[in-house]
Motif scaffolding. Structure first.
Motif, PDB file in Angstrom:
ATOM      1  N   GLU A 445       0.834  -1.200   0.000  1.00 19.67           N
ATOM      2  CA  GLU A 445       0.000   0.000   0.000  1.00 19.67           C
ATOM      3  C   GLU A 445       0.874   1.258   0.000  1.00 19.67           C
ATOM      4  O   GLU A 445       1.629   1.500   0.927  1.00 19.67           O
ATOM      5  N   PRO A 446       0.791   2.105  -1.040  1.00 17.05           N
ATOM      6  CA  PRO A 446       1.666   3.290  -1.112  1.00 17.05           C
ATOM      7  C   PRO A 446       1.472   4.260   0.049  1.00 17.05           C
ATOM      8  O   PRO A 446       2.417   4.941   0.454  1.00 17.05           O
ATOM      9  N   LYS A 447       0.258   4.321   0.600  1.00 15.34           N
ATOM     10  CA  LYS A 447      -0.005   5.299   1.655  1.00 15.34           C
ATOM     11  C   LYS A 447       0.660   4.935   2.977  1.00 15.34           C
ATOM     12  O   LYS A 447       0.630   5.725   3.917  1.00 15.34           O
ATOM     13  N   LEU A 448       1.258   3.751   3.041  1.00 15.35           N
ATOM     14  CA  LEU A 448       2.035   3.409   4.238  1.00 15.35           C
ATOM     15  C   LEU A 448       3.316   4.231   4.323  1.00 15.35           C
ATOM     16  O   LEU A 448       3.912   4.337   5.394  1.00 15.35           O
ATOM     17  N   TYR A 449       3.711   4.807   3.208  1.00 12.38           N
ATOM     18  CA  TYR A 449       5.020   5.453   3.135  1.00 12.38           C
ATOM     19  C   TYR A 449       4.905   6.977   3.166  1.00 12.38           C
ATOM     20  O   TYR A 449       5.708   7.688   2.567  1.00 12.38           O
ATOM     21  N   VAL A 450       3.895   7.465   3.874  1.00  9.62           N
ATOM     22  CA  VAL A 450       3.726   8.906   4.049  1.00  9.62           C
ATOM     23  C   VAL A 450       4.556   9.356   5.241  1.00  9.62           C
ATOM     24  O   VAL A 450       4.561   8.700   6.285  1.00  9.62           O
ATOM     25  N   ARG A 451       5.258  10.449   5.088  1.00 13.35           N
ATOM     26  CA  ARG A 451       6.041  10.933   6.225  1.00 13.35           C
ATOM     27  C   ARG A 451       5.095  11.427   7.309  1.00 13.35           C
ATOM     28  O   ARG A 451       3.981  11.880   7.043  1.00 13.35           O
ATOM     29  N   GLU A 452       5.544  11.365   8.534  1.00 10.30           N
ATOM     30  CA  GLU A 452       4.703  11.699   9.674  1.00 10.30           C
ATOM     31  C   GLU A 452       4.387  13.186   9.695  1.00 10.30           C
ATOM     32  O   GLU A 452       5.197  14.029   9.297  1.00 10.30           O
ATOM     33  N   SER A 453       3.194  13.484  10.180  1.00 12.28           N
ATOM     34  CA  SER A 453       2.752  14.873  10.260  1.00 12.28           C
ATOM     35  C   SER A 453       3.685  15.670  11.168  1.00 12.28           C
ATOM     36  O   SER A 453       4.043  15.236  12.260  1.00 12.28           O
ATOM     37  N   GLY A 454       4.062  16.841  10.679  1.00  9.55           N
ATOM     38  CA  GLY A 454       4.912  17.719  11.481  1.00  9.55           C
ATOM     39  C   GLY A 454       6.394  17.496  11.286  1.00  9.55           C
ATOM     40  O   GLY A 454       7.209  18.308  11.739  1.00  9.55           O
ATOM     41  N   SER A 455       6.774  16.426  10.602  1.00  8.68           N
ATOM     42  CA  SER A 455       8.200  16.180  10.386  1.00  8.68           C
ATOM     43  C   SER A 455       8.700  17.088   9.268  1.00  8.68           C
ATOM     44  O   SER A 455       7.950  17.460   8.370  1.00  8.68           O
ATOM     45  N   PRO A 456       9.970  17.463   9.298  1.00  9.84           N
ATOM     46  CA  PRO A 456      10.500  18.398   8.298  1.00  9.84           C
ATOM     47  C   PRO A 456      10.447  17.806   6.897  1.00  9.84           C
ATOM     48  O   PRO A 456      10.411  16.597   6.706  1.00  9.84           O
ATOM     49  N   LEU A 457      10.453  18.708   5.906  1.00 17.91           N
ATOM     50  CA  LEU A 457      10.501  18.256   4.525  1.00 17.91           C
ATOM     51  C   LEU A 457      11.775  17.460   4.283  1.00 17.91           C
ATOM     52  O   LEU A 457      12.843  17.811   4.782  1.00 17.91           O
ATOM     53  N   MET A 460      12.390  10.916   5.940  1.00 19.19           N
ATOM     54  CA  MET A 460      11.919   9.592   5.524  1.00 19.19           C
ATOM     55  C   MET A 460      10.658   9.211   6.287  1.00 19.19           C
ATOM     56  O   MET A 460      10.511   9.584   7.456  1.00 19.19           O
ATOM     57  N   PRO A 461       9.744   8.473   5.669  1.00 21.27           N
ATOM     58  CA  PRO A 461       8.615   7.939   6.433  1.00 21.27           C
ATOM     59  C   PRO A 461       9.098   6.969   7.498  1.00 21.27           C
ATOM     60  O   PRO A 461      10.149   6.333   7.347  1.00 21.27           O
ATOM     61  N   ALA A 462       8.331   6.846   8.560  1.00 24.97           N
ATOM     62  CA  ALA A 462       8.746   6.003   9.687  1.00 24.97           C
ATOM     63  C   ALA A 462       8.963   4.557   9.261  1.00 24.97           C
ATOM     64  O   ALA A 462       9.866   3.873   9.742  1.00 24.97           O
ATOM     65  N   ILE A 463       8.147   4.085   8.321  1.00 22.26           N
ATOM     66  CA  ILE A 463       8.250   2.680   7.921  1.00 22.26           C
ATOM     67  C   ILE A 463       9.571   2.397   7.204  1.00 22.26           C
ATOM     68  O   ILE A 463      10.036   1.254   7.174  1.00 22.26           O
ATOM     69  N   PHE A1010      -5.830  26.292  -9.544  1.00 15.71           N
ATOM     70  CA  PHE A1010      -5.687  24.915 -10.025  1.00 15.71           C
ATOM     71  C   PHE A1010      -5.251  23.991  -8.898  1.00 15.71           C
ATOM     72  O   PHE A1010      -4.421  24.338  -8.066  1.00 15.71           O
ATOM     73  N   GLY A1011      -5.787  22.794  -8.917  1.00 12.52           N
ATOM     74  CA  GLY A1011      -5.404  21.775  -7.934  1.00 12.52           C
ATOM     75  C   GLY A1011      -6.441  21.646  -6.847  1.00 12.52           C
ATOM     76  O   GLY A1011      -6.926  22.627  -6.302  1.00 12.52           O
ATOM     77  N   ALA A1012      -6.806  20.410  -6.533  1.00 10.19           N
ATOM     78  CA  ALA A1012      -7.780  20.154  -5.472  1.00 10.19           C
ATOM     79  C   ALA A1012      -7.121  20.261  -4.110  1.00 10.19           C
ATOM     80  O   ALA A1012      -5.917  20.090  -3.967  1.00 10.19           O
ATOM     81  N   LEU A1013      -7.939  20.581  -3.102  1.00 14.11           N
ATOM     82  CA  LEU A1013      -7.417  20.537  -1.739  1.00 14.11           C
ATOM     83  C   LEU A1013      -7.056  19.105  -1.383  1.00 14.11           C
ATOM     84  O   LEU A1013      -7.764  18.174  -1.722  1.00 14.11           O
ATOM     85  N   ILE A1014      -5.965  18.948  -0.702  1.00 15.21           N
ATOM     86  CA  ILE A1014      -5.471  17.612  -0.372  1.00 15.21           C
ATOM     87  C   ILE A1014      -5.460  17.458   1.130  1.00 15.21           C
ATOM     88  O   ILE A1014      -4.862  18.259   1.844  1.00 15.21           O
ATOM     89  N   ARG A1015      -6.172  16.448   1.631  1.00 15.12           N
ATOM     90  CA  ARG A1015      -6.260  16.270   3.076  1.00 15.12           C
ATOM     91  C   ARG A1015      -4.935  15.817   3.645  1.00 15.12           C
ATOM     92  O   ARG A1015      -4.184  15.085   3.027  1.00 15.12           O
ATOM     93  N   ARG A1016      -4.674  16.240   4.859  1.00 14.81           N
ATOM     94  CA  ARG A1016      -3.451  15.823   5.536  1.00 14.81           C
ATOM     95  C   ARG A1016      -3.453  14.311   5.695  1.00 14.81           C
ATOM     96  O   ARG A1016      -4.432  13.715   6.067  1.00 14.81           O
ATOM     97  N   GLY A1017      -2.319  13.709   5.383  1.00 21.36           N
ATOM     98  CA  GLY A1017      -2.196  12.260   5.560  1.00 21.36           C
ATOM     99  C   GLY A1017      -2.576  11.466   4.334  1.00 21.36           C
ATOM    100  O   GLY A1017      -2.378  10.272   4.288  1.00 21.36           O
ATOM    101  N   VAL A1018      -3.150  12.126   3.309  1.00 22.90           N
ATOM    102  CA  VAL A1018      -3.546  11.390   2.122  1.00 22.90           C
ATOM    103  C   VAL A1018      -2.493  11.532   1.029  1.00 22.90           C
ATOM    104  O   VAL A1018      -2.152  10.601   0.351  1.00 22.90           O
ATOM    105  N   ARG A1019      -1.949  12.728   0.873  1.00 21.38           N
ATOM    106  CA  ARG A1019      -0.951  12.936  -0.166  1.00 21.38           C
ATOM    107  C   ARG A1019       0.378  12.329   0.253  1.00 21.38           C
ATOM    108  O   ARG A1019       0.807  12.475   1.389  1.00 21.38           O
ATOM    109  N   TYR A1020       1.027  11.652  -0.655  1.00 28.04           N
ATOM    110  CA  TYR A1020       2.363  11.150  -0.383  1.00 28.04           C
ATOM    111  C   TYR A1020       3.268  11.642  -1.502  1.00 28.04           C
ATOM    112  O   TYR A1020       2.895  11.698  -2.655  1.00 28.04           O
ATOM    113  N   GLU A1021       4.456  12.029  -1.168  1.00 30.88           N
ATOM    114  CA  GLU A1021       5.344  12.623  -2.150  1.00 30.88           C
ATOM    115  C   GLU A1021       6.762  12.157  -1.859  1.00 30.88           C
ATOM    116  O   GLU A1021       7.210  12.189  -0.720  1.00 30.88           O
ATOM    117  N   ILE A1022       7.448  11.704  -2.861  1.00 32.59           N
ATOM    118  CA  ILE A1022       8.826  11.256  -2.709  1.00 32.59           C
ATOM    119  C   ILE A1022       9.720  12.366  -3.245  1.00 32.59           C
ATOM    120  O   ILE A1022       9.640  12.720  -4.419  1.00 32.59           O
TER     121      ILE A1022
END
Length: 1447
Positions: A445-457, A460-463, A1010-1022
């Motif tokens: 599941e790609p959404k497992l690899y989302v970095r934790e909220s509040g962590s700096p840009l 790495m994701p915790a996993i 342009f661009g939809a609002l993206i909920r926190r925790g849903v968007r993942y970006e590498i």
């Protein structure tokens, strides 16, 4: 009185004889069958057979009475013999032939089912007390079951094969027949033998019978045979267990659990006394049960959990010891440790059951119990075994890995990766296969690899780190002999499965962090080829490059040089793309070089001396050719292998080490190639194939040796360049000769690709080598092109193409302006000897290279061979042909042509050209070069000369339309809008161009929005910097594949020239309302009164709107406007609208709205924002995003504007808009007080609170289901004793005939079932089928006896129940009603509920024994009838429970 008794009495009192009537019916039915079975007569068959059955039954009743009075008379014996003959005739001449015409498996019409049921009942009547007929029927059944099994009916249509009787028909007849001997003590031995044979054959046929039919017919038949032949029950059960195991090989889990549940009373008797094979002691059984617990089939999970609960309850209640023969059993039970085991298994079953829920808030409190299970699985100190085998942890983790909730999936992944394998003996207990396979698959599941909220840009994701720790822990705890098998299996599983790029990237990263462990054998290394040549080819460039880097690290860490051949290793290494991952000068290349320097086993290819010999022999073998062999693209694979190995060995100082002759392997190889190439024009007998291969290898060495960055004193490059310089003139002469003479067929096109590549590499290297003279080659190409084009044969056409390709390649490096007017670029016509596809390829190559030459001429401000208007028409024609890579070059040329012809053509002509360009872009959406075509299109279309045209010109209208369509395309394809925005920003940043932007206000608005609002925790970006570690990252150009990171600012207030409805009406209205509060204070003082005078009456009606958001926003805006009037001193407005003061005060004191209104008034938009003062880029792109709680990736910092445009450095940008805010008031406002919520998303529940409590013993919300009350499903209702709906005499009867609202009836049905009501009475049975009823009852109507009593017959029904001893209780407030707290319910109670409005009619109240009322404390004097009924039903049940407890 029974029907058969009535008919028998009638026959006794008449002159008719049963035998005669039966014969008459038999003859009639047989006559119809002889004429052929017709479906139209099926009702007649059903009727006649039912009459026959009733006649035989009534005759049996009459004979029984006669036997009682006249025993031993001869006529009775004669009658019995006649009846036996009649029954045999009925079976053989009617029933059995009729069964061959019924196919209920494929024909489910009710008429067929009715006839089948009647036929089965008639056969059962005929065989009762008639052994001969019974034998015939059983023989018929056995024969047809055997036919069915032999036919293996999984691939044929039973309805069209009349030789086989439908198995559904056979089972239905068998079900009725077996009932005729049920309860008979002394059954004939021959019948028992036949039943045993049927049992065996039917069990063997289960493989081909559907699951539904097994549950509804097969299992009941098998169970009844066991009850009849109870002496052989152990044999039957052994046979069933054998076939249950067989279904494991067939991977048919549903049938396994259907049989296990159906025979549960025998395999797992409640008293614990097993009279057959005790499968609880079998490891195979527990493996089967575990597979059901983590099955993706919910039915299997339900059945396996039922079995587990039943077994645990039996072990707990009977203190039975369970222990398999395994050293570490999957399940064990000891009476000495029963309390501990009970607690552990209760936790396990609770967790397994709660995972069937979908609501996260129900599951989350139970998740900490997993820690108890992990603790229970740890090996105890000293001797002994853990309470729980670790395979049970696997079942929980696998089940949760595909749960509907992302939060549960994430919990599962984090739990398994956090296991302390040094304490939890998963590997010791043989679960390493799970860890190397299914566990890794669960991390896709790609959404497992989302970095934790509040962590700096860039964090790495915790996993990611957990994966590293997991693989490192596996390496630490495993024995040396197990490490190899585990990591080999892991690599094989990774290579043999399709992966998502994100999951694969992090898993490979985790493996690459393991300490070096030479364990991969040759087969495993070759498995990686599947991965590199499979789905990874189609993965996004950045992901592919990074994954390839990690795979290389895995290879050099895990490859066992003693078992893996150097050739195999290099073959895989050559699949890694140089331009993405493996290039000289990178850290990854250095790691490979270091690994090569380590050497390998002595006297092997990995040893330095052995590697040098291998390289030299490989080059020699590579150059070996025959005189008649020809060059092909297949030669490139071998050339890449030799080139890459040679360069790696050279950088490892293996191939550069000088020998006694002051030479090295690198020098020898390059000199060998140079020798071949220097003699190609003088050696008459040299094979051109050998020359081409030598040329290919030398060109590849030049390409591969080019480092990323600079390498000081790069001796490798010097040696290679020296070899090339020594033969470059001969190479160019050879290329010119070959394109003039040797390219004569389509099969020679691969030669052309080689020569073009060679010319390009030599041209690129011209600056670093001795000057390369291309004049002679150019002259050769020009001469070929200037040949007359009339009557050209295929060879001349291909030469024409070759010349254009060479010139097109050189156009980027040389000035050929002097030839511009001398070249004939006429495209050759087609050739009949070529297919359309072949000629299309040749034509495309010609056009592409032709336009490359044109592009070069235009770039150097030189006129090509025709004027610009002609060239414009040619470009338009070329684009209209189709989409190839030519489109990119033509569009680039148009970017330079259009400014020169803009004033020479009309606007309509320019629109036509733009339309052709747009068509080319649209067609490019399906090709690889899409991004190049997009970039070329926006640069050609949105260039300064076109953007400067008049606002009302057709060109501006056309460009606006294309911009809008590009943004529409960008919704589905990330990065498209980025290209448009980049081009417009580049153009408008030029001097004087910003004034032209006013023509495109709508486009600017759309870009900002342009661009939809993206909920926190849903968007993942590498982000690329994440992986610039350990030398692994992709250095290819990936700018086009990065999504445009533009958030949607709440920008209605800043755009005053254009507004469009973008959201739903109510949400748009809320935004418009917010604009009103900002406009008033900024009006001139003399206009403020008029503004507020118009604003307040328009806002006021919306304060009473039905829509919640509109109402709250209006109240907040009204309060803000009133406050502004007071601050501005608008006394006339305050006086005229004095009532507003009361309205505002009321709204602020209203508890339902005060909190929300105050929340809005304290938000940044209402309290802090000043649209004039805060009209800055910082507000638009950072503050608004921050205050609406968008993720940090969506913020655009002011510094980015400075970095991307110099206009902000010198302050020039401030003339349009300020960069930063003057006021810092926004820093005082909390983000998230004012949010834009679009639509309710089911996944939002996952984002509410992802923390899991650490309390393992706290109380939790969970509907616990004891195993005795588990209803498996409708299929298995008939196979378990407790799954049958029965009428329980003497309990509570609930009468709802007076209620007419269906939802109340459905809710009361559910309540009645839950609290064990004996009978539920409704006015109409049809209410059960209503959706409103079923929505409230769930499935309660299936499990409770329901009786229909219409309201008009209710009085008679009540009197009947009173005669049966029931106490009639009404729920009503009357003068003599008894308070519920003071009333004691008798066991036999009938509860009558009244109508929703009128209650219980007076005429029925008089029939009641008592009326009971519920004590109330409020003002309202009535409860909903469902609520009232539920209270009394519970009170009845409570009192009965108290009585049973006290007794």
């Amino acid at each position: 009185m029974e029907k058969s008794t009535v008919i028998g009495t009638l026959f006794q009192q008449s002159s008719l004889k049963v035998e005669e009537v039966c014969h008459s019916l038999i003859n009639s039915i047989q006559s119809n069958l002889d004429q052929g079975f017709k479906f139209e007569e099926i009702s007649s068959y059903s009727h006649n057979l039912a009459v026959l059955k009733d006649l035989l039954c009534c005759n049996g009743a009459v004979e029984n009475r006669k036997d009682a009075k006249q025993k031993g008379k001869d006529e009775d014996l004669q009658t019995n013999e006649n009846l036996a003959d009649i029954k045999l005739n009925i079976v053989e001449k009617i029933c059995l032939p009729l069964l061959g015409h019924l196919f209920p498996s494929s024909d489910s019409r009710p008429e067929v089912q009715v006839l089948l049921g009647v036929t089965g009942q008639l056969v059962a009547v005929c065989v009762k007390n008639n052994d001969g007929t019974f034998h015939s029927v059983l023989e018929y059944i056995e024969m047809n079951i055997e036919k069915f099994e032999n036919a293996k009916p999984t691939n044929f249509d039973m309805q069209h094969d009349r030789a086989i009787v439908d198995i559904h028909t056979i089972l239905e007849v068998m079900r009725h027949v077996i009932n005729s001997v049920a309860g008979v003590k002394n059954v004939d031995d021959q019948i028992l033998a036949r039943l045993k044979s049927i049992f065996t054959k039917l069990t063997e046929s289960l493989e081909y019978i559907s699951v539904e039919l097994i549950g509804s017919a097969s299992v009941p038949v098998l169970l009844k045979i066991m009850k009849v032949d109870c002496r052989n029950a152990p044999h039957y059960l052994d046979f069933i267990w054998k076939y249950i195991q067989n279904f494991s090989q067939l991977n048919d889990r549903r049938k396994q659990f259907l049989l296990l549940c159906g025979f549960a009373n025998y395999f797992f008797p409640v008293n614990g006394e097993v009279k057959c094979v005790d499968i609880k002691q079998k490891e195979e059984f527990w493996e089967i049960l575990q597979s059901g617990l983590y099955s993706k089939d919910s039915v299997n999970r339900k059945r396996s959990l039922y079995l587990l609960k039943r077994i645990v309850d039996i072990c707990e209640s009977t203190l039975t010891d369970v222990n398999t023969e395994a050293a570490q059993p999957i399940f064990w039970w000891s009476r000495d440790r029963s309390p501990e085991l009970s607690k552990t298994w209760q936790d396990f079953m609770l967790l397994a059951e709660v995972l069937e829920e979908k609501q996260v808030h129900v599951i989350r409190p139970l998740l900490p119990r997993m820690k108890l299970l992990v603790k229970a699985s740890e090996m105890p100190p000293g001797k002994g075994q853990p309470l729980l085998h670790t395979s049970w942890l696997k079942t929980i983790l696998l089940r949760s890995s595909y749960h509907e909730s992302l939060q549960i999936i994430r919990w599962s992944a984090e739990t398994v990766l956090s296991l302390d394998l040094s304490k939890c003996p998963m590997i010791e207990q043989g679960l390493d296969q799970y860890l190397a396979g299914p566990m890794l698959y669960s991390l896709q599941e790609p959404k497992l690899y989302v970095r934790e909220s509040g962590s700096p840009l860039g964090t790495m994701p915790a996993i990611a780190e957990k994966l590293v720790n997991f693989f490192t822990t596996c390496w630490d705890v495993m024995s040396p002999e197990n490490k190899g098998s585990f990591f080999c299996r892991t690599v094989k599983n990774i290579s043999s499965r399709h992966w998502g790029p994100i999951a694969l990237l992090f898993i490979c990263r985790g493996l690459a962090r393991v300490p070096p462990t030479p364990c991969l054998d040759r087969n495993t290394v070759l498995e990686l080829r599947k991965l590199l040549t499979g789905f990874l080819v189609a993965v996004d460039t950045y992901f592919r490059g990074t994954i390839q880097g990690y795979l290389v690290q895995i290879l050099i860490k895990f490859t066992d040089k003693s078992t893996v051949l150097l050739e195999d290793f290099i073959q895989i290494l050559c699949l890694v793309r140089r331009e993405e991952s493996l290039q000289r000068g990178t850290a990854l290349w250095t790691q490979c070089v270091t690994w090569f320097e380590e050497g390998g086993p002595k006297k092997s290819e990995w040893d330095p001396e052995g590697m040098r010999q291998y390289i030299e022999s490989s080059v020699t073998k590579y150059l070996q050719t025959s005189l008649d062999s020809k060059y092909s693209t297949a030669d490139s694979a071998a050339a890449v292998m030799v080139a890459r190995l040679l360069l790696l060995a050279s950088d490892a100082s293996i191939a550069t080490e000088l020998d006694d002759n002051n030479s090295s392997t690198l020098i020898k190889v390059t000199q060998m190639l140079a020798t071949v190439l220097n003699s190609i024009n003088t050696h008459a007998y040299m094979s051109t194939h050998k020359a081409d291969k030598a040329l290919l290898l030398l060109i590849l060495l030049m390409k591969e040796s080019k480092p990323k960055g600079e390498i000081q004193d790069d001796q490798v490059v010097k040696v290679i360049h020296s070899a090339v310089e020594s033969c470059q003139s001969e190479i160019l002469v050879y290329v010119g000769r070959q394109i003039s003479d040797s390219i004569i067929s389509v099969s020679d096109m691969s030669h052309l690709e080689l020569y073009v590549d060679c010319v390009q590499v030599l041209a690129e290297s011209a600056s670093t080598m001795r000057s390369v003279q291309f004049d002679r080659l150019v002259d050769t190409c020009v001469a070929i092109l200037n040949k007359p084009s009339e009557m050209m044969d295929l060879q001349n056409k291909l030469q024409h193409l070759s010349a254009v390709c060479i010139l097109g390649t050189l156009s980027s490096f040389c000035h050929m302006i002097k030839h511009g007017n001398d070249i004939n670029f006429t495209k050759p016509s087609g050739d009949q000897r070529l297919s359309q596809q072949e000629w299309g390829k040749i034509s495309s190559l010609f056009l592409e290279n032709e336009w490359q030459v044109v592009e070069m001429a235009l770039q150097h401000s030189a006129a090509p061979w025709c004027d610009m208007l002609e060239l414009l028409a040619l470009a338009e024609d070329t684009l209209s042909v189709g989409v190839t890579t030519t489109s990119v070059i033509v569009l680039k040329c148009l970017r330079m042509i259009i400014p020169q012809v803009k004033d020479l053509v009309s606007g309509e002509r320019l629109v036509s050209i733009l339309g052709t360009c747009w068509f080319s872009f649209q067609e490019a959406r399906r090709i690889v070069a899409f991004w190049d075509v997009l970039e070329a299109f926006v640069q050609a279309a949105f260039q300064p000369c076109l953007l400067q045209m008049a606002e009302d010109s057709p060109v501006i209208v056309c460009l606006t339309e294309y911009a809008e369509q590009l943004m529409e395309t960008g919704k589905d394809k990330n990065g498209v809008v980025n290209a448009l925005a980049t081009q417009l920003c580049t153009v408008w940043s030029e001097n004087g161009m910003m004034l032209q932007a006013g023509k495109f206000v709508t486009v600017i608005v759309d870009l900002c929005m342009f661009g939809a609002l993206i909920r926190r925790g849903v968007r993942y970006e590498i982000i690329m910097p994440h992986f610039e570690e350990g030398g692994v990252y992709c250095f290819a150009d990936v700018s086009r594949s990065v999504s445009l990171s533009v958030c949607r600012p709440i920008g209605f207030w800043m755009i005053t020239q254009e507004f469009q409805y973008r959201e739903s009406k109510n949400l748009t209205l809320c935004s418009l309302l917010c604009i009103v509060i900002h406009m008033g204070p900024h009006h001139p003082p003399d206009e403020q009164t008029e503004y507020f005078k118009q604003a307040i009456p328009n806002i006021l009606p919306w304060c009473m709107a039905h829509h919640f958001h509109t109402r709250i926003y209006s109240q907040a805006v009204l309060a803000k406007l009133w406050d502004q009037c007071q601050q501005l001193g608008l006394h006339m407005i305050l006086k005229e609208n004095a009532i507003l003061n009361c309205i505002v005060d009321f709204s602020q004191q209203n508890r339902n709205s005060t909190r929300n209104v105050k929340k809005l008034l304290d938000s940044f938009f209402f309290k802090f924002l000043d649209f004039e003062r805060d009209f800055t880029l910082e507000t638009i792109y950072k503050i608004v995003s921050k205050m609406t709680s968008l993720t940090e990736e969506d913020w655009i910092q002011p510094e980015q504007f400075i970095q991307n445009s110099s206009i902000w450095n010198d302050g020039a940008g401030s003339s349009y808009i300020q960069l930063r805010n003057i006021s810092r008031g926004f820093e005082q406002c909390d983000p998230g007080l004012w949010k834009y919520i679009s639509l309710k998303n089911p996944a939002d529940d996952d984002a509410v609170d992802e923390t899991v409590a650490d309390d393992t013993e706290s109380d939790v919300q969970k509907k616990i289901m004891p195993w005795r009350q588990m209803m498996l499903d409708e299929e298995t209702m008939s196979e378990v004793d407790h799954g049958v709906k029965q009428h329980i005499e003497g309990g509570l009867v609930v009468v709802t005939s007076l209620i007419n609202k269906i939802p109340n009836l459905g809710g009361l049905c559910r309540t009645s079932e839950i609290f064990g009501v004996s009978e539920y009475v409704m006015g109409k049975m049809g209410y059960k089928d209503d959706k409103a009823f079923q929505g409230l009852s769930v499935t309660a109507h299936k499990w409770i006896p329901i009786t229909e009593v219409h309201e008009t017959k209710l009085a008679d029904y009540l009197q009947q129940k009173k005669q049966e001893g029931y106490t009639l209780v009404g729920v009503e407030q009357t003068a003599n009603s008894v308070c519920l707290t003071e009333y004691t319910f008798p066991e036999k109670t009938l509860l009558l509920l009244g109508n929703e409005k009128e209650g219980i009619p007076v005429e029925l109240i008089s029939l009641l024994d008592v009326c009971v009322e519920i004590p109330q404390q409020g003002v309202i004097r009535s409860l909903n009838v469902h609520v009232s009924g539920a209270i009394l039903i519970w009170e009845y049940r409570r009192q009965q429970l108290m009585k049973s407890c006290s007794s």
